[in-house]
Design an enzyme around this catalytic site. Sequence first.
Site, PDB file in Angstrom:
ATOM      1  N   ALA A  13       0.715  -1.349  -0.198  1.00  0.00           N
ATOM      2  CA  ALA A  13       0.051   0.053  -0.098  1.00  0.00           C
ATOM      3  C   ALA A  13       0.935   1.159  -0.011  1.00  0.00           C
ATOM      4  CB  ALA A  13      -1.011   0.051   1.042  1.00  0.00           C
ATOM      5  N   THR A  14       2.240   1.212   0.106  1.00  0.00           N
ATOM      6  CA  THR A  14       3.003   2.226   0.132  1.00  0.00           C
ATOM      7  C   THR A  14       3.483   2.328  -1.245  1.00  0.00           C
ATOM      8  OG1 THR A  14       4.977   1.210   1.059  1.00  0.00           O
ATOM      9  CG2 THR A  14       3.641   2.319   2.713  1.00  0.00           C
ATOM     10  N   GLY A  15       3.197   1.513  -2.269  1.00  0.00           N
ATOM     11  CA  GLY A  15       4.114   1.529  -3.570  1.00  0.00           C
ATOM     12  C   GLY A  15       3.395   2.386  -4.531  1.00  0.00           C
ATOM     13  N   ARG A  46       5.654  -2.729   4.506  1.00  0.00           N
ATOM     14  CA  ARG A  46       6.462  -2.987   5.659  1.00  0.00           C
ATOM     15  C   ARG A  46       6.701  -1.724   6.382  1.00  0.00           C
ATOM     16  NH1 ARG A  46      11.444  -5.004   1.896  1.00  0.00           N
ATOM     17  NH2 ARG A  46      10.446  -3.228   0.706  1.00  0.00           N
ATOM     18  N   ASP A  86       4.980  -7.809   8.078  1.00  0.00           N
ATOM     19  CA  ASP A  86       6.164  -8.595   7.748  1.00  0.00           C
ATOM     20  C   ASP A  86       5.384  -9.807   7.008  1.00  0.00           C
ATOM     21  OD1 ASP A  86       8.098 -10.402   6.977  1.00  0.00           O
ATOM     22  OD2 ASP A  86       9.068 -10.367   8.959  1.00  0.00           O
ATOM     23  N   ASP A 178      -4.861  -7.617 -16.286  1.00  0.00           N
ATOM     24  CA  ASP A 178      -4.333  -7.145 -17.546  1.00  0.00           C
ATOM     25  C   ASP A 178      -4.866  -5.894 -17.844  1.00  0.00           C
ATOM     26  OD1 ASP A 178      -3.599  -6.356 -20.361  1.00  0.00           O
ATOM     27  OD2 ASP A 178      -3.197  -8.553 -20.745  1.00  0.00           O
ATOM     28  N   HIS A 179      -4.208  -4.661 -17.435  1.00  0.00           N
ATOM     29  CA  HIS A 179      -5.122  -3.649 -17.631  1.00  0.00           C
ATOM     30  C   HIS A 179      -5.405  -3.062 -18.918  1.00  0.00           C
ATOM     31  CE1 HIS A 179      -0.997  -1.818 -18.156  1.00  0.00           C
ATOM     32  NE2 HIS A 179      -1.631  -0.875 -18.603  1.00  0.00           N
ATOM     33  N   GLU A 217       5.506   3.196 -27.196  1.00  0.00           N
ATOM     34  CA  GLU A 217       5.626   4.166 -25.999  1.00  0.00           C
ATOM     35  C   GLU A 217       6.717   5.236 -26.591  1.00  0.00           C
ATOM     36  OE1 GLU A 217       6.068   2.336 -22.111  1.00  0.00           O
ATOM     37  OE2 GLU A 217       5.666   0.401 -22.977  1.00  0.00           O
ATOM     38  N   HIS A 241      -0.571  -8.305 -22.884  1.00  0.00           N
ATOM     39  CA  HIS A 241      -1.234  -7.188 -23.567  1.00  0.00           C
ATOM     40  C   HIS A 241      -1.529  -7.690 -25.086  1.00  0.00           C
ATOM     41  CE1 HIS A 241      -0.523  -5.412 -19.753  1.00  0.00           C
ATOM     42  NE2 HIS A 241       0.511  -4.924 -20.218  1.00  0.00           N
ATOM     43  N   LYS A 341       9.781   0.659 -26.838  1.00  0.00           N
ATOM     44  CA  LYS A 341       9.980   2.019 -26.112  1.00  0.00           C
ATOM     45  C   LYS A 341      10.621   2.891 -27.069  1.00  0.00           C
ATOM     46  CE  LYS A 341       9.511   0.112 -21.349  1.00  0.00           C
ATOM     47  NZ  LYS A 341       8.456   0.692 -21.045  1.00  0.00           N
ATOM     48  N   LYS A 346       3.589   8.012 -28.228  1.00  0.00           N
ATOM     49  CA  LYS A 346       2.679   6.895 -27.417  1.00  0.00           C
ATOM     50  C   LYS A 346       1.383   6.657 -27.884  1.00  0.00           C
ATOM     51  CE  LYS A 346       0.435   6.600 -23.023  1.00  0.00           C
ATOM     52  NZ  LYS A 346       0.861   5.173 -22.295  1.00  0.00           N
TER      53      LYS A 346
HETATM   54  P1  NAD Z   1       6.751  -0.808  -5.511  1.00  0.00           P
HETATM   55  O1  NAD Z   1       8.063  -1.087  -5.211  1.00  0.00           O
HETATM   56  O2  NAD Z   1       6.649   0.692  -5.683  1.00  0.00           O
HETATM   57  O3  NAD Z   1       5.689  -1.031  -4.115  1.00  0.00           O
HETATM   58  C1  NAD Z   1       5.932  -2.119  -3.568  1.00  0.00           C
HETATM   59  C2  NAD Z   1       5.246  -2.296  -2.268  1.00  0.00           C
HETATM   60  O4  NAD Z   1       5.344  -3.545  -1.637  1.00  0.00           O
HETATM   61  C3  NAD Z   1       5.387  -1.196  -1.257  1.00  0.00           C
HETATM   62  O5  NAD Z   1       4.217  -0.876  -0.528  1.00  0.00           O
HETATM   63  C4  NAD Z   1       6.475  -2.024  -0.364  1.00  0.00           C
HETATM   64  O6  NAD Z   1       6.278  -1.651   1.198  1.00  0.00           O
HETATM   65  C5  NAD Z   1       5.692  -3.394  -0.338  1.00  0.00           C
HETATM   66  N1  NAD Z   1       6.466  -4.439   0.146  1.00  0.00           N
HETATM   67  C6  NAD Z   1       7.507  -4.979  -0.369  1.00  0.00           C
HETATM   68  N2  NAD Z   1       8.293  -5.782   0.342  1.00  0.00           N
HETATM   69  C7  NAD Z   1       7.274  -6.216   1.228  1.00  0.00           C
HETATM   70  C8  NAD Z   1       7.477  -7.119   2.377  1.00  0.00           C
HETATM   71  N3  NAD Z   1       8.400  -8.252   2.460  1.00  0.00           N
HETATM   72  N4  NAD Z   1       6.575  -6.940   3.172  1.00  0.00           N
HETATM   73  C9  NAD Z   1       5.526  -6.182   3.105  1.00  0.00           C
HETATM   74  N5  NAD Z   1       5.254  -5.449   2.131  1.00  0.00           N
HETATM   75  C10 NAD Z   1       6.373  -5.352   1.359  1.00  0.00           C
HETATM   76  O7  NAD Z   1       5.885  -1.381  -6.526  1.00  0.00           O
HETATM   77  P2  NAD Z   1       4.856  -1.122  -7.492  1.00  0.00           P
HETATM   78  O8  NAD Z   1       5.480  -0.402  -8.590  1.00  0.00           O
HETATM   79  O9  NAD Z   1       3.592  -0.619  -6.779  1.00  0.00           O
HETATM   80  O10 NAD Z   1       4.351  -2.723  -8.162  1.00  0.00           O
HETATM   81  C11 NAD Z   1       3.605  -3.494  -7.408  1.00  0.00           C
HETATM   82  C12 NAD Z   1       3.402  -4.735  -8.254  1.00  0.00           C
HETATM   83  O11 NAD Z   1       2.343  -4.349  -9.134  1.00  0.00           O
HETATM   84  C13 NAD Z   1       4.566  -5.365  -9.020  1.00  0.00           C
HETATM   85  O12 NAD Z   1       4.186  -6.627  -9.261  1.00  0.00           O
HETATM   86  C14 NAD Z   1       4.686  -4.747 -10.403  1.00  0.00           C
HETATM   87  O13 NAD Z   1       4.893  -5.545 -11.288  1.00  0.00           O
HETATM   88  C15 NAD Z   1       3.129  -4.590 -10.458  1.00  0.00           C
HETATM   89  N6  NAD Z   1       2.668  -3.669 -11.353  1.00  0.00           N
HETATM   90  C16 NAD Z   1       2.921  -2.099 -11.220  1.00  0.00           C
HETATM   91  C17 NAD Z   1       2.592  -1.452 -12.135  1.00  0.00           C
HETATM   92  C18 NAD Z   1       2.711   0.132 -11.725  1.00  0.00           C
HETATM   93  O14 NAD Z   1       2.387   0.924 -12.680  1.00  0.00           O
HETATM   94  N7  NAD Z   1       3.581   0.428 -10.935  1.00  0.00           N
HETATM   95  C19 NAD Z   1       1.704  -1.709 -13.494  1.00  0.00           C
HETATM   96  C20 NAD Z   1       1.738  -2.922 -13.490  1.00  0.00           C
HETATM   97  C21 NAD Z   1       1.937  -3.874 -12.841  1.00  0.00           C
END
Ligand code: NAD
Length: 491
Positions: A13-15, A46, A86, A178-179, A217, A241, A341, A346
Amino acid sequence: DNRTYCSIVIFGATGDLANRKLFPSIYSLYKKGKLNENFSVIGVARRELDNEAFRNNVRTSIQESKIELVDNVETFLSHFHYVSFDVTDKQHYQDLNMLLHDLEGQFNIPGNRMFYMAMAPEFFGTIASYLKSEGVTNDQGWNRLIIEKPFGHDLPSAQKLNNDIREAFQEDEIYRIDHYLGKAMVQNIEVIRFANAIFEPLWNNRYISNIQITSSESLGVEDRGGYYDQAGALRDMVQNHMLQMVSLLAMEPPISLTTEEIRSEKIKVLRAIKRMTVDEVDQYFVRGQYDEGNIYGKDVPAYRSENKVDPQSNTETFVAGKLSINNFRWAGVPIYIRTGKRMTEKSTKVVIQFKELPMNLYYKSEDNMHPNLLIIHIQPDEGISIVLNGKKLNIPGETTPVKLDYCNNCLDESNNPEAYEKLLYDAILGDSTNFTHWDEVALSWQFVDTIYKAWENNKVSDFPNYRSGTMGPKVADDLLAEDGFHWWPIL
Ligand code: NAD
């Protein structure tokens, strides 16, 4: 609508994905009244955060998404809670379960639980098995898992990932994102084909000469060099895709619009794609890697100079290929795909090129009659164009191409939900039509694995082979030229 009463647990959720796509989508659903007050969102990651800091992040991410905040945003945010986690610690799953129970009481939610995997796939197996063993999936309502790409990096790894998550979730509880399948015009392919008497009778090898699918892209790898250098364009774009678009374009009309019927027709297309031997791959697939160049007036570096990319990398940033579908409808019609790319612009679009008339009464020279084209613009423009021949004004006996345009997102952009919003809503309602079934994933990997096998045996010597800001390497043009065709430029 009480079908939407549920808790959404977001792992990661912080990603980036959670912040850029998921929070704004949930807010948009709430704002439109599709989600009422009976929901909760639990963010899991985390980092140590309290609920207030987490809610601030959510608010910021909505603001950055350009969705307008209205008065009810504080009420909305009160549905959000955060758990620092964790993924290998049993106790944390039990805490999560307690919190879910509390919130289900507080918001009057009947135990429906959505688990969204928005973090690196190496943890999915661990998470799934603990969700089950600690009783988090063991409740009154439904349990569903939404899972992001990449779904494995080849067939064996995808199979393993699938077995791992199947320990806790049934196939019909798994929603593989698959967005592209959430994009309005991709969903519209089905409507164009099956709701229009002027297309479906022509949709076969008697009237169509070839189909071209381009997803280009202009961006490079940005800050995803570490992931991308391991993946490449074939894994990142074609396996999912591009092959999904092929199956929607080529499938037989389903008996009805149910998930099962549509999926089963799509799977038949993937089964009918002619398989290549490793030795044949070079006749049908070509690859490229971008060199430095200029895009929109800006100088950009070569792929090998990008951050976190091996300076000798042989990873492909461009793929073009020719597919044949061996069935009665499509035998003899090449389907060309290309994606890459750092291309000129795009854009994702499909061009259906129709065959010539049996006799051309207006023949003057090779190029005075334009083939009829149907162009489906998928992004960033959304719409349809048709290219016909009309009379050249004041010149007897001459024709000129006329283009008819329908633009979908010109009408009212604000009403047009993002792919993630649509897909999340579908998953909440239990509609998996626009998600990929395991059989589709497996068949696509099988096809793509052969290409990688050939490419591993047969290392490239000419990378980088296209300049940034162009439509790819010359070999991609040769692929069509051999058949007497060319890629249709931006029309
Ligand atoms: P990110 O690295 O920005 O975020 C990862 C998240 O996972 C963070 O919140 C982190 O705290 C958490 N995390 C990692 N290890 C952890 C652990 N051991 N325990 C608990 N939490 C943990 O990644 P993202 O870009 O948000 O991508 C997430 C997934 O979505 C990936 O599988 C990526 O391939 C997929 N994805 C992302 C996008 C995009 O636009 N960002 C698009 C398509 C697919």
